[in-house]
Design an enzyme around this catalytic site. Structure first.
Site, mmCIF file in Angstrom:
data_model
loop_
_atom_site.group_PDB
_atom_site.id
_atom_site.type_symbol
_atom_site.label_atom_id
_atom_site.label_comp_id
_atom_site.label_asym_id
_atom_site.label_seq_id
_atom_site.Cartn_x
_atom_site.Cartn_y
_atom_site.Cartn_z
ATOM 1 N N ASP A 289 -14.267 -2.011 -5.537
ATOM 2 C CA ASP A 289 -14.013 -3.399 -5.967
ATOM 3 C C ASP A 289 -15.223 -3.912 -6.751
ATOM 4 O O ASP A 289 -15.084 -4.493 -7.830
ATOM 5 C CB ASP A 289 -13.790 -4.323 -4.752
ATOM 6 C CG ASP A 289 -12.568 -3.954 -3.918
ATOM 7 O OD1 ASP A 289 -11.478 -3.810 -4.507
ATOM 8 O OD2 ASP A 289 -12.696 -3.815 -2.685
ATOM 9 N N HIS B 201 -5.508 -6.105 -3.756
ATOM 10 C CA HIS B 201 -6.330 -6.317 -2.558
ATOM 11 C C HIS B 201 -6.424 -7.791 -2.172
ATOM 12 O O HIS B 201 -7.118 -8.124 -1.216
ATOM 13 C CB HIS B 201 -7.720 -5.704 -2.743
ATOM 14 C CG HIS B 201 -7.700 -4.207 -2.660
ATOM 15 N ND1 HIS B 201 -8.725 -3.410 -3.109
ATOM 16 C CD2 HIS B 201 -6.758 -3.359 -2.176
ATOM 17 C CE1 HIS B 201 -8.422 -2.139 -2.902
ATOM 18 N NE2 HIS B 201 -7.225 -2.081 -2.350
ATOM 19 N N ARG C 132 0.841 -1.207 0.000
ATOM 20 C CA ARG C 132 0.000 0.000 0.000
ATOM 21 C C ARG C 132 0.872 1.251 0.000
ATOM 22 O O ARG C 132 0.569 2.237 -0.679
ATOM 23 C CB ARG C 132 -0.946 -0.039 1.212
ATOM 24 C CG ARG C 132 -1.885 1.150 1.301
ATOM 25 C CD ARG C 132 -2.991 0.943 2.340
ATOM 26 N NE ARG C 132 -3.676 2.191 2.616
ATOM 27 C CZ ARG C 132 -3.613 2.841 3.781
ATOM 28 N NH1 ARG C 132 -2.940 2.337 4.809
ATOM 29 N NH2 ARG C 132 -4.243 3.986 3.932
ATOM 30 N N ILE D 229 -1.125 -13.990 1.531
ATOM 31 C CA ILE D 229 -0.708 -14.740 0.345
ATOM 32 C C ILE D 229 -1.157 -13.978 -0.900
ATOM 33 O O ILE D 229 -2.337 -13.621 -1.026
ATOM 34 C CB ILE D 229 -1.354 -16.148 0.315
ATOM 35 C CG1 ILE D 229 -0.961 -16.964 1.547
ATOM 36 C CG2 ILE D 229 -0.982 -16.889 -0.979
ATOM 37 C CD1 ILE D 229 0.485 -17.395 1.597
ATOM 38 N N TRP E 123 -10.208 -8.885 2.150
ATOM 39 C CA TRP E 123 -10.881 -9.262 0.910
ATOM 40 C C TRP E 123 -10.906 -10.778 0.727
ATOM 41 O O TRP E 123 -11.736 -11.313 0.022
ATOM 42 C CB TRP E 123 -10.184 -8.625 -0.289
ATOM 43 C CG TRP E 123 -10.336 -7.142 -0.375
ATOM 44 C CD1 TRP E 123 -11.307 -6.463 -1.076
ATOM 45 C CD2 TRP E 123 -9.512 -6.130 0.236
ATOM 46 N NE1 TRP E 123 -11.131 -5.108 -0.931
ATOM 47 C CE2 TRP E 123 -10.042 -4.871 -0.136
ATOM 48 C CE3 TRP E 123 -8.388 -6.155 1.057
ATOM 49 C CZ2 TRP E 123 -9.477 -3.659 0.274
ATOM 50 C CZ3 TRP E 123 -7.827 -4.953 1.475
ATOM 51 C CH2 TRP E 123 -8.362 -3.732 1.089
ATOM 52 N N HIS F 152 0.547 4.005 -2.867
ATOM 53 C CA HIS F 152 0.144 5.388 -2.563
ATOM 54 C C HIS F 152 1.247 6.389 -2.878
ATOM 55 O O HIS F 152 0.974 7.570 -3.112
ATOM 56 C CB HIS F 152 -0.297 5.510 -1.098
ATOM 57 C CG HIS F 152 -1.679 5.002 -0.852
ATOM 58 N ND1 HIS F 152 -2.524 5.504 0.102
ATOM 59 C CD2 HIS F 152 -2.377 4.014 -1.470
ATOM 60 C CE1 HIS F 152 -3.682 4.851 0.077
ATOM 61 N NE2 HIS F 152 -3.604 3.934 -0.865
#
Ligand code: HEM
Length: 250
Positions: A208, A163, A38, A185, A179, A42
């Protein structure tokens, strides 16, 4: 985009290699692959193709960028990384944060994303508000990824597969939950879960779910759920593009 990568010294390349090993260790020890991915995303996703501002140029080390609403929690990633960064003063923060993203995908079982060093640190963070809003749909995703960043529909769907790692935290984004049932993994289970509908204990953001209803995105969701190799190939290509927005442009 044709690339013309800058030459870096032998010493720099050695530092990249060594930092990569240290990052593998840190990520294994702290189980922080999702947060590192992330952070890398970002850092890069603020690129604006029209003004050539923002992008993966190390500005996230600046507390004012960490304080952007979308970046809540990324100060933790910066803090975890700093002791390793201090061992490699030759590396730019720009390269180091992107390297952390590449290693996060690698050590969780995802594809190898090529890494080219030589990004320079920029002094000024981008303006706030360039990262996508999870409550919006396809038009917004295209505005951010295509119009602003210069990426494609395929990149949007493949990158949303990021995600497959990690989860939402109420105190960071206001959303809560993972998610997939194996959030450490990297595999294609994000797409399988998306197709199988909402499930107790798992989460799907509006952004999503937008992938399911859009006629251009949906076939790619179907393809990636059925064929992990296809997902990995397209993900690696899209992640590489993301990590090099505004970098080494010929
Ligand atoms: C498509 C638009 C996107 C939206 C709207 C979005 C939104 C979000 C939100 C709301 C969270 C929860 C943050 C938290 O509460 O901790 C999150 C987490 C995350 N995102 Fe995204 N995201 C997008 C794209 C991406 C992309 C392109 C990647 C990487 C390729 C990515 C990787 C991640 C990861 C790994 C996490 C989990 C972080 C953790 O477990 O701490 N996201 N995203």
């Amino acid at each position: 985009m044709v690339k013309s990568y800058p030459a870096v010294s032998e010493e720099y390349l050695k530092a990249v290699d060594k930092a990569k090993r240290k990052l593998r260790g840190l990520i294994a020890e702290k189980n922080c692959a999702p947060l590192m991915l992330r952070l890398a995303w970002h850092s890069a996703g603020t690129f604006d193709v029209a003004t050539k501002t923002g992008g993966p140029f190390g500005t996230m080390k600046n507390p004012s960028e960490q304080a952007h609403g979308a970046n809540a929690g990324l100060d933790i990633a910066i803090r975890l990384l700093e002791p390793i960064k201090e061992q490699f003063p030759i590396l730019s923060y720009a390269d180091f944060y992107q390297l952390a993203g590449v290693v996060a995908v690698e050590v969780t079982g995802g594809p190898d994303v090529p890494f080219h060093p030589g990004r320079e640190d920029k002094p000024e963070p981008p303006p706030e508000g360039r990262l996508p809003d999870a409550t919006q749909g396809s038009d917004h995703l295209r505005q951010v990824f295509a119009t602003q960043m210069g990426l494609s529909d395929q990149d949007i769907v493949a990158l949303s597969g990021g995600h497959t790692l990690g989860r939402c935290h109420k105190d960071r984004s206001g959303f809560e939950g993972a998610w997939t049932s194996n959030p450490l993994i990297f595999d294609n289970s994000y797409f399988k879960e998306l197709l199988s509908g909402e499930k107790e204990g798992l989460l799907q953001l509006p952004s999503d779910k937008a992938l399911l209803s859009d006629p251009s995105f949906r076939p790619l969701v179907d393809k990636y759920a059925a064929d992990e190799d296809a997902f990995f190939a397209d993900y690696a290509e899209a992640h590489l593009k993301l990590s090099e927005l505004g970098f080494a442009e010929a």
